[in-house]
Design an enzyme around this catalytic site. Structure first.
Site, PDB file in Angstrom:
ATOM      1  N   GLU A  47      16.753  10.846  -2.275  1.00 18.08           N
ATOM      2  CA  GLU A  47      17.413  10.483  -1.012  1.00 18.08           C
ATOM      3  C   GLU A  47      18.741   9.776  -1.326  1.00 18.08           C
ATOM      4  O   GLU A  47      18.821   9.002  -2.284  1.00 18.08           O
ATOM      5  CB  GLU A  47      16.482   9.506  -0.265  1.00 18.08           C
ATOM      6  CG  GLU A  47      17.063   8.902   0.999  1.00 18.08           C
ATOM      7  CD  GLU A  47      16.211   7.727   1.540  1.00 18.08           C
ATOM      8  OE1 GLU A  47      15.673   6.950   0.718  1.00 18.08           O
ATOM      9  OE2 GLU A  47      16.094   7.615   2.765  1.00 18.08           O
ATOM     10  N   ASN A 107      20.773  10.614   7.959  1.00 16.91           N
ATOM     11  CA  ASN A 107      20.255  10.588   6.587  1.00 16.91           C
ATOM     12  C   ASN A 107      19.704  11.999   6.356  1.00 16.91           C
ATOM     13  O   ASN A 107      18.671  12.368   6.934  1.00 16.91           O
ATOM     14  CB  ASN A 107      19.164   9.521   6.473  1.00 16.91           C
ATOM     15  CG  ASN A 107      18.707   9.320   5.045  1.00 16.91           C
ATOM     16  OD1 ASN A 107      18.910  10.171   4.193  1.00 16.91           O
ATOM     17  ND2 ASN A 107      18.080   8.178   4.794  1.00 16.91           N
ATOM     18  N   LYS A 124      16.546  13.059   8.525  1.00 17.40           N
ATOM     19  CA  LYS A 124      15.390  12.149   8.499  1.00 17.40           C
ATOM     20  C   LYS A 124      14.969  11.702   9.902  1.00 17.40           C
ATOM     21  O   LYS A 124      15.796  11.204  10.675  1.00 17.40           O
ATOM     22  CB  LYS A 124      15.746  10.934   7.644  1.00 17.40           C
ATOM     23  CG  LYS A 124      14.614   9.964   7.369  1.00 17.40           C
ATOM     24  CD  LYS A 124      15.089   8.906   6.377  1.00 17.40           C
ATOM     25  CE  LYS A 124      14.035   7.907   5.973  1.00 17.40           C
ATOM     26  NZ  LYS A 124      14.559   6.942   4.964  1.00 17.40           N
ATOM     27  N   GLU A 143      18.765   1.134   8.130  1.00 16.42           N
ATOM     28  CA  GLU A 143      18.839   2.578   8.437  1.00 16.42           C
ATOM     29  C   GLU A 143      18.974   2.832   9.937  1.00 16.42           C
ATOM     30  O   GLU A 143      19.659   3.747  10.364  1.00 16.42           O
ATOM     31  CB  GLU A 143      17.616   3.308   7.880  1.00 16.42           C
ATOM     32  CG  GLU A 143      17.663   3.469   6.383  1.00 16.42           C
ATOM     33  CD  GLU A 143      16.670   4.499   5.877  1.00 16.42           C
ATOM     34  OE1 GLU A 143      16.748   5.664   6.271  1.00 16.42           O
ATOM     35  OE2 GLU A 143      15.807   4.105   5.074  1.00 16.42           O
ATOM     36  N   CYS A 173      11.997  10.279   2.208  1.00 14.20           N
ATOM     37  CA  CYS A 173      11.489   8.926   1.946  1.00 14.20           C
ATOM     38  C   CYS A 173      10.383   8.478   2.895  1.00 14.20           C
ATOM     39  O   CYS A 173       9.252   8.884   2.757  1.00 14.20           O
ATOM     40  CB  CYS A 173      12.644   7.928   1.919  1.00 14.20           C
ATOM     41  SG  CYS A 173      12.109   6.367   1.176  1.00 14.20           S
ATOM     42  N   ASN A 198      14.151   6.091  -1.815  1.00 10.38           N
ATOM     43  CA  ASN A 198      14.683   4.832  -2.358  1.00 10.38           C
ATOM     44  C   ASN A 198      13.726   3.768  -1.858  1.00 10.38           C
ATOM     45  O   ASN A 198      13.800   3.341  -0.700  1.00 10.38           O
ATOM     46  CB  ASN A 198      16.060   4.499  -1.768  1.00 10.38           C
ATOM     47  CG  ASN A 198      17.194   5.305  -2.353  1.00 10.38           C
ATOM     48  OD1 ASN A 198      17.924   4.844  -3.214  1.00 10.38           O
ATOM     49  ND2 ASN A 198      17.355   6.520  -1.849  1.00 10.38           N
TER      50      ASN A 198
HETATM   51  N1  CDV Z   1      14.406   4.623   2.236  1.00 11.88           N
HETATM   52  C1  CDV Z   1      13.209   4.408   2.802  1.00 11.88           C
HETATM   53  O1  CDV Z   1      12.841   5.084   3.753  1.00 11.88           O
HETATM   54  N2  CDV Z   1      12.454   3.405   2.313  1.00 11.88           N
HETATM   55  C2  CDV Z   1      11.205   2.989   2.852  1.00 11.88           C
HETATM   56  C3  CDV Z   1      10.962   1.530   2.577  1.00 11.88           C
HETATM   57  C4  CDV Z   1      11.869   0.672   3.333  1.00 11.88           C
HETATM   58  C5  CDV Z   1       9.556   1.106   2.886  1.00 11.88           C
HETATM   59  C6  CDV Z   1      10.026   3.784   2.305  1.00 11.88           C
HETATM   60  O2  CDV Z   1       9.195   4.212   3.100  1.00 11.88           O
HETATM   61  O3  CDV Z   1       9.900   3.923   1.084  1.00 11.88           O
END
Ligand code: CDV
Length: 327
Positions: A47, A107, A124, A143, A173, A198
């Protein structure tokens, strides 16, 4: 005949705020060259793969973050990825911040064919964090400030991935933690999910303790369950290491439709893992325990789409006859 796709997950070490895109792209091209040498046909990057994870930095004026966004792909900075893909005959997945011509910010992830054509784009849906500065947090996760909720749904396309035709879907993510997202892909017979993340090694919410080792466990648990319950492969790929003083965990994995980890990264740096994925393995789950047409009961799943938050259940009282109580 087996439908084997040799797939690479290209974990990235940290990208510091001061590191220019060109440098990050150089690292990614080196990973693509290594992937090619190891026989991979497609490579998955994390990501927001081109820059630091900028939503940790508050900006009063959102446009001040525009330098982290891509307005075109390829651009002069990202062109070497497209050139490497063509030269090596390698498809690639790229997570990036997207700013559209009409000024919307997402995103986003794309899967790019070696020809340079975008095969599939996803924006996303499950944006974690918050939109305003949160004084309770040690690190911000903005975000919801910098991105709109994705407007493309969860698309799946049948397309060439390496030498195979594969039913391809993308998640980003936080999406990996939501079974609804996986199931919408599963209902389109997805065979391969590419996703980048991330994820901080610590819970930065400031509202309670979470044991550190459970952070990786929850990530793997979600991806392994998603693959098993939807009979698909996934490449789940991290940006890892200490980025601008904040630690992101690695542990990138490639998972098969049985929910088994086929390959796992062990560093918190640039690292390539490769696995041979026989896409025909998806059939067993899809034709037996997760034969959706035979076994799903959507008439009982109304709440899944009818409500977002949970509701408290009715309180049982002694002597009250309930429809579901034994006569
Ligand atoms: N970049 C993300 O979406 N990170 C989230 C963190 C903040 C919990 C994740 O679900 O990994």
């Amino acid at each position: 005949m087996a439908r084997v796709l040799t797939l690479a997950a290209a974990q990235l070490g940290p990208i510091q705020k001061a590191e220019p895109r060109e440098e990050a792209v150089g690292r990614m091209v080196r990973l693509m060259e290594r992937a090619h040498r190891r026989g991979a046909e497609a490579v998955v990057f994390p990501e927001l793969a081109l820059t630091t994870f900028f939503p940790r930095w508050y900006e009063e004026d959102v446009t001040a973050a525009d330098r982290w966004f891509e307005t075109a792909l390829p651009s002069p900075a990202t062109a070497p990825l497209f050139e490497a893909a063509k030269r090596l005959g390698l498809g690639f997945h790229l997570g990036h911040a997207e700013k559209t011509p009409d000024g919307r910010r997402f995103n986003t992830a794309v899967y790019v064919h070696p020809s340079g054509e975008v095969v599939l784009k996803y924006r996303k849906v499950h944006l974690p964090g918050h939109a305003e500065y949160d004084p309770l947090r040690t690190v911000q996760h903005l975000e919801k400030r910098f991105f709109e909720v994705g407007d493309l749904g969860f698309p799946v396309v049948r397309a060439p991935v390496g030498g195979q035709q594969a039913n391809l879907g993308l998640l980003i993510c936080n999406d990996r933690r939501w079974p609804e997202a996986w199931r919408v892909l599963g209902l389109q017979q997805v065979e391969l999910v590419m996703l980048g993340y991330n994820t901080p090694s610590l819970n930065m919410d400031g509202r309670g303790f979470e044991a550190h080792h459970l952070r990786v466990f929850h990530s793997h648990l979600s991806v392994q369950a998603g693959c098993y319950q939807n009979a698909c492969f996934a490449a789940s790929v991290a940006k890892a290491g200490t980025e601008d003083g904040h630690e992101l965990f690695g542990h990138s994995i490639i998972v098969n439709p049985q929910g088994e980890i086929m390959a796992q990264a062990t560093s918190w740096d640039d690292e390539l893992i490769v696995a041979d994925c026989d896409l025909d393995m998806c059939r067993l789950g899809r034709e037996t325990i997760f034969d959706f047409a035979r076994h799903r009961r959507p008439e009982h799943y109304g709440r899944i789409t009818a409500q977002a938050g949970s509701e408290a259940p009715p309180v049982w009282a002694p002597g009250e006859r309930r429809r579901d109580a034994a006569e």
